[in-house]
Design a protein around this motif. Structure first.
Motif, PDB file in Angstrom:
ATOM      1  N   MET A 239       0.874  -1.175   0.000  1.00  0.00           N
ATOM      2  CA  MET A 239       0.000   0.000   0.000  1.00  0.00           C
ATOM      3  C   MET A 239       0.912   1.225   0.000  1.00  0.00           C
ATOM      4  SD  MET A 239      -2.646   1.380   2.928  1.00  0.00           S
ATOM      5  CE  MET A 239      -1.632   2.752   3.535  1.00  0.00           C
ATOM      6  N   ILE A 240       0.826   2.043  -1.052  1.00  0.00           N
ATOM      7  CA  ILE A 240       1.801   3.125  -1.235  1.00  0.00           C
ATOM      8  C   ILE A 240       1.122   4.494  -1.229  1.00  0.00           C
ATOM      9  CG2 ILE A 240       3.575   4.057  -2.776  1.00  0.00           C
ATOM     10  CD1 ILE A 240       3.743   1.106  -3.911  1.00  0.00           C
ATOM     11  N   GLU A 241       1.611   5.349  -0.350  1.00  0.00           N
ATOM     12  CA  GLU A 241       1.155   6.741  -0.307  1.00  0.00           C
ATOM     13  C   GLU A 241       2.237   7.599  -0.955  1.00  0.00           C
ATOM     14  OE1 GLU A 241      -1.530   9.908   1.097  1.00  0.00           O
ATOM     15  OE2 GLU A 241      -1.715   7.746   0.815  1.00  0.00           O
ATOM     16  N   CYS A 242       1.832   8.428  -1.920  1.00  0.00           N
ATOM     17  CA  CYS A 242       2.770   9.296  -2.623  1.00  0.00           C
ATOM     18  C   CYS A 242       2.621  10.729  -2.124  1.00  0.00           C
ATOM     19  CB  CYS A 242       2.521   9.247  -4.127  1.00  0.00           C
ATOM     20  SG  CYS A 242       2.730   7.602  -4.847  1.00  0.00           S
ATOM     21  N   LYS A 243       3.708  11.308  -1.668  1.00  0.00           N
ATOM     22  CA  LYS A 243       3.714  12.680  -1.172  1.00  0.00           C
ATOM     23  C   LYS A 243       4.504  13.558  -2.137  1.00  0.00           C
ATOM     24  CE  LYS A 243       1.142  12.273   2.405  1.00  0.00           C
ATOM     25  NZ  LYS A 243      -0.170  12.959   2.407  1.00  0.00           N
ATOM     26  N   PHE A 244       3.770  14.300  -2.944  1.00  0.00           N
ATOM     27  CA  PHE A 244       4.386  15.136  -3.972  1.00  0.00           C
ATOM     28  C   PHE A 244       4.513  16.577  -3.495  1.00  0.00           C
ATOM     29  CE2 PHE A 244       3.660  18.221  -7.393  1.00  0.00           C
ATOM     30  CZ  PHE A 244       4.762  17.961  -8.184  1.00  0.00           C
ATOM     31  N   HIS A 245       5.676  17.187  -3.773  1.00  0.00           N
ATOM     32  CA  HIS A 245       5.895  18.595  -3.438  1.00  0.00           C
ATOM     33  C   HIS A 245       6.509  19.296  -4.644  1.00  0.00           C
ATOM     34  CE1 HIS A 245       5.037  17.573   0.724  1.00  0.00           C
ATOM     35  NE2 HIS A 245       5.914  16.594   0.640  1.00  0.00           N
ATOM     36  N   ASN A 246       6.002  20.491  -4.946  1.00  0.00           N
ATOM     37  CA  ASN A 246       6.497  21.207  -6.124  1.00  0.00           C
ATOM     38  C   ASN A 246       7.483  22.311  -5.765  1.00  0.00           C
ATOM     39  OD1 ASN A 246       4.751  23.041  -5.026  1.00  0.00           O
ATOM     40  ND2 ASN A 246       3.305  23.058  -6.735  1.00  0.00           N
ATOM     41  N   ARG A 247       8.102  22.192  -4.604  1.00  0.00           N
ATOM     42  CA  ARG A 247       9.171  23.128  -4.254  1.00  0.00           C
ATOM     43  C   ARG A 247      10.255  22.373  -3.481  1.00  0.00           C
ATOM     44  NH1 ARG A 247       8.466  24.723   1.136  1.00  0.00           N
ATOM     45  NH2 ARG A 247       6.405  24.273   2.010  1.00  0.00           N
ATOM     46  N   GLN A 248      11.492  22.815  -3.667  1.00  0.00           N
ATOM     47  CA  GLN A 248      12.607  22.159  -2.997  1.00  0.00           C
ATOM     48  C   GLN A 248      12.675  22.577  -1.534  1.00  0.00           C
ATOM     49  OE1 GLN A 248      16.378  22.013  -5.015  1.00  0.00           O
ATOM     50  NE2 GLN A 248      15.465  22.533  -6.991  1.00  0.00           N
ATOM     51  N   GLY A 249      13.394  21.790  -0.764  1.00  0.00           N
ATOM     52  CA  GLY A 249      13.606  22.111   0.637  1.00  0.00           C
ATOM     53  C   GLY A 249      12.536  21.593   1.571  1.00  0.00           C
ATOM     54  N   TYR A 250      11.477  20.978   1.015  1.00  0.00           N
ATOM     55  CA  TYR A 250      10.403  20.463   1.860  1.00  0.00           C
ATOM     56  C   TYR A 250      10.807  19.102   2.424  1.00  0.00           C
ATOM     57  CZ  TYR A 250       5.698  19.511   3.548  1.00  0.00           C
ATOM     58  OH  TYR A 250       4.621  19.242   4.348  1.00  0.00           O
ATOM     59  N   SER A 251      10.517  18.902   3.700  1.00  0.00           N
ATOM     60  CA  SER A 251      10.832  17.637   4.361  1.00  0.00           C
ATOM     61  C   SER A 251       9.581  17.074   5.015  1.00  0.00           C
ATOM     62  CB  SER A 251      11.926  17.858   5.413  1.00  0.00           C
ATOM     63  OG  SER A 251      12.252  16.648   6.052  1.00  0.00           O
TER      64      SER A 251
ATOM     65  N   TRP B 169       4.078   1.778   2.356  1.00  0.00           N
ATOM     66  CA  TRP B 169       5.157   2.586   1.790  1.00  0.00           C
ATOM     67  C   TRP B 169       4.765   4.057   1.792  1.00  0.00           C
ATOM     68  CZ3 TRP B 169       8.023   0.623  -3.151  1.00  0.00           C
ATOM     69  CH2 TRP B 169       8.397  -0.726  -2.992  1.00  0.00           C
ATOM     70  N   VAL B 170       5.781   4.924   1.867  1.00  0.00           N
ATOM     71  CA  VAL B 170       5.600   6.339   1.573  1.00  0.00           C
ATOM     72  C   VAL B 170       6.684   6.723   0.571  1.00  0.00           C
ATOM     73  CG1 VAL B 170       5.425   8.695   2.442  1.00  0.00           C
ATOM     74  CG2 VAL B 170       4.775   6.784   3.929  1.00  0.00           C
ATOM     75  N   VAL B 171       6.281   7.294  -0.566  1.00  0.00           N
ATOM     76  CA  VAL B 171       7.227   7.726  -1.591  1.00  0.00           C
ATOM     77  C   VAL B 171       7.077   9.226  -1.778  1.00  0.00           C
ATOM     78  CG1 VAL B 171       7.993   7.488  -3.979  1.00  0.00           C
ATOM     79  CG2 VAL B 171       7.066   5.493  -2.764  1.00  0.00           C
ATOM     80  N   THR B 172       8.175   9.953  -1.686  1.00  0.00           N
ATOM     81  CA  THR B 172       8.140  11.397  -1.882  1.00  0.00           C
ATOM     82  C   THR B 172       9.257  11.825  -2.823  1.00  0.00           C
ATOM     83  OG1 THR B 172       8.173  13.565  -0.773  1.00  0.00           O
ATOM     84  CG2 THR B 172       9.592  11.855   0.151  1.00  0.00           C
ATOM     85  N   ASN B 173       9.061  12.942  -3.491  1.00  0.00           N
ATOM     86  CA  ASN B 173      10.091  13.467  -4.393  1.00  0.00           C
ATOM     87  C   ASN B 173      11.041  14.423  -3.670  1.00  0.00           C
ATOM     88  OD1 ASN B 173       7.807  15.277  -4.275  1.00  0.00           O
ATOM     89  ND2 ASN B 173       8.755  16.473  -5.900  1.00  0.00           N
ATOM     90  N   THR B 174      10.851  14.583  -2.351  1.00  0.00           N
ATOM     91  CA  THR B 174      11.761  15.424  -1.569  1.00  0.00           C
ATOM     92  C   THR B 174      12.445  14.551  -0.512  1.00  0.00           C
ATOM     93  OG1 THR B 174       9.877  16.175  -0.212  1.00  0.00           O
ATOM     94  CG2 THR B 174      10.561  17.593  -2.037  1.00  0.00           C
TER      95      THR B 174
ATOM     96  N   CYS C 156      11.539   1.629  12.464  1.00  0.00           N
ATOM     97  CA  CYS C 156      11.027   0.948  13.653  1.00  0.00           C
ATOM     98  C   CYS C 156       9.757   0.164  13.357  1.00  0.00           C
ATOM     99  CB  CYS C 156      10.778   1.980  14.757  1.00  0.00           C
ATOM    100  SG  CYS C 156      10.198   1.271  16.316  1.00  0.00           S
ATOM    101  N   MET C 157       8.900   0.713  12.488  1.00  0.00           N
ATOM    102  CA  MET C 157       7.609   0.096  12.186  1.00  0.00           C
ATOM    103  C   MET C 157       7.653  -0.832  10.976  1.00  0.00           C
ATOM    104  SD  MET C 157       5.809   1.139  14.640  1.00  0.00           S
ATOM    105  CE  MET C 157       4.226   0.495  14.125  1.00  0.00           C
ATOM    106  N   GLY C 158       8.826  -0.976  10.363  1.00  0.00           N
ATOM    107  CA  GLY C 158       8.938  -1.875   9.214  1.00  0.00           C
ATOM    108  C   GLY C 158       8.316  -1.324   7.952  1.00  0.00           C
ATOM    109  N   MET C 159       8.244   0.006   7.844  1.00  0.00           N
ATOM    110  CA  MET C 159       7.714   0.632   6.647  1.00  0.00           C
ATOM    111  C   MET C 159       8.825   0.798   5.611  1.00  0.00           C
ATOM    112  SD  MET C 159       5.421   3.663   8.404  1.00  0.00           S
ATOM    113  CE  MET C 159       4.533   4.057   6.888  1.00  0.00           C
ATOM    114  N   ASN C 160       8.443   1.106   4.390  1.00  0.00           N
ATOM    115  CA  ASN C 160       9.416   1.403   3.342  1.00  0.00           C
ATOM    116  C   ASN C 160       9.254   2.865   2.947  1.00  0.00           C
ATOM    117  OD1 ASN C 160      11.405   1.127   1.432  1.00  0.00           O
ATOM    118  ND2 ASN C 160      10.100   0.132  -0.094  1.00  0.00           N
TER     119      ASN C 160
END
Length: 226
Positions: free
Chosen positions: A67-79, A113-118, A130-134
């Motif tokens: 199960m994959i959550e995608c976190k997209f950001h259109n500016r640099q420096g975001y964490s 899973w959590v996938v982000t471009n930042t 710790c929780m075994g996530m990717n």
């Protein structure tokens, strides 16, 4: 700087151009997983044990179900801070409980899973481990981040193309065309957004140059499987 070289160089910025909505980024992530042999579904509503959830990407291969959550950001420096994996893990546990009731799923390996471009904060990555996530970020984990996925696959987003205008890129994204290889295999999509000769040839040349890496890696991958 020549077109193909410039296109590769601006990869990080090009991925940020997949916005403003996150849906093209979700499609792009799904394409990267498809390249690795996963079957994917994008934007799916599933029933959890307690409530329904809208999942950005569901990926399956053999005994793996993600199960994959995608976190997209259109500016640099975001964490992305710890609240992101904390929230996603809670949703995943509800979905996993329901998935395990399905035929043949009790023994499968399920993972959130959590996938982000930042990037992720230190607390976020610590919680994920710790929780075994990717957790996949731009350069996290080492040698396995988003930029590494793209480099290994050779799959570049259409926003890499320096021969297209911003408006033309958006028109392609609106048509759910996110990969240069899609254009490389079917140039009529360029005609559908009003691009004709001689500029069409320039776009196709740049596409071909970007897709050479993709073609070479497909051949190598197939040879290894023989």
């Amino acid at each position: 700087m020549p077109g193909p070289v410039a296109a590769r160089y601006k990869l990080k910025h090009a991925i940020m151009e997949l916005g403003p909505s996150g849906f093209p980024f979700e499609q792009f992530v799904a394409e990267l997983l498809n390249y690795s042999g996963y079957t994917t579904r994008v934007g799916i509503i599933v029933q959890g044990h307690c409530v329904k959830h809208e999942i950005d990407v569901i990926a399956e291969k053999d005994e793996h179900h993600f199960m994959i959550e995608c976190k997209f950001h259109n500016r640099q420096g975001y964490s992305s801070d710890v609240k992101i994996p904390l929230y996603i893990q809670s949703r995943f546990l509800d979905v996993e409980k329901q998935w395990k009731k399905l035929d043949g799923h009790a023994e499968k390996f399920h993972q959130g899973w959590v996938v982000t471009n930042t990037r992720f904060s230190e607390d976020a990555t610590q919680f994920g481990r710790c929780m075994g996530m990717n957790l996949i970020g731009w350069d996290h984990p080492k040698n396995g981040g988003l930029k590494d996925w793209v480099d290994r696959s050779g799959l570049h987003p259409v926003t890499c193309l320096t021969t297209l205008t911003q408006k033309e890129k958006q028109q392609l994204l609106d048509r759910k065309i996110v990969l240069c290889k899609t254009i490389h295999h079917n140039h009529t999509v360029l005609k559908s957004i009003g691009i004709g000769s001689p500029r069409l040839e320039k776009v196709m040349d740049e596409c071909s140059a970007l897709c050479e890496t993709f073609s070479e890696k497909i051949i190598i991958k197939n040879n290894r499987n023989e």
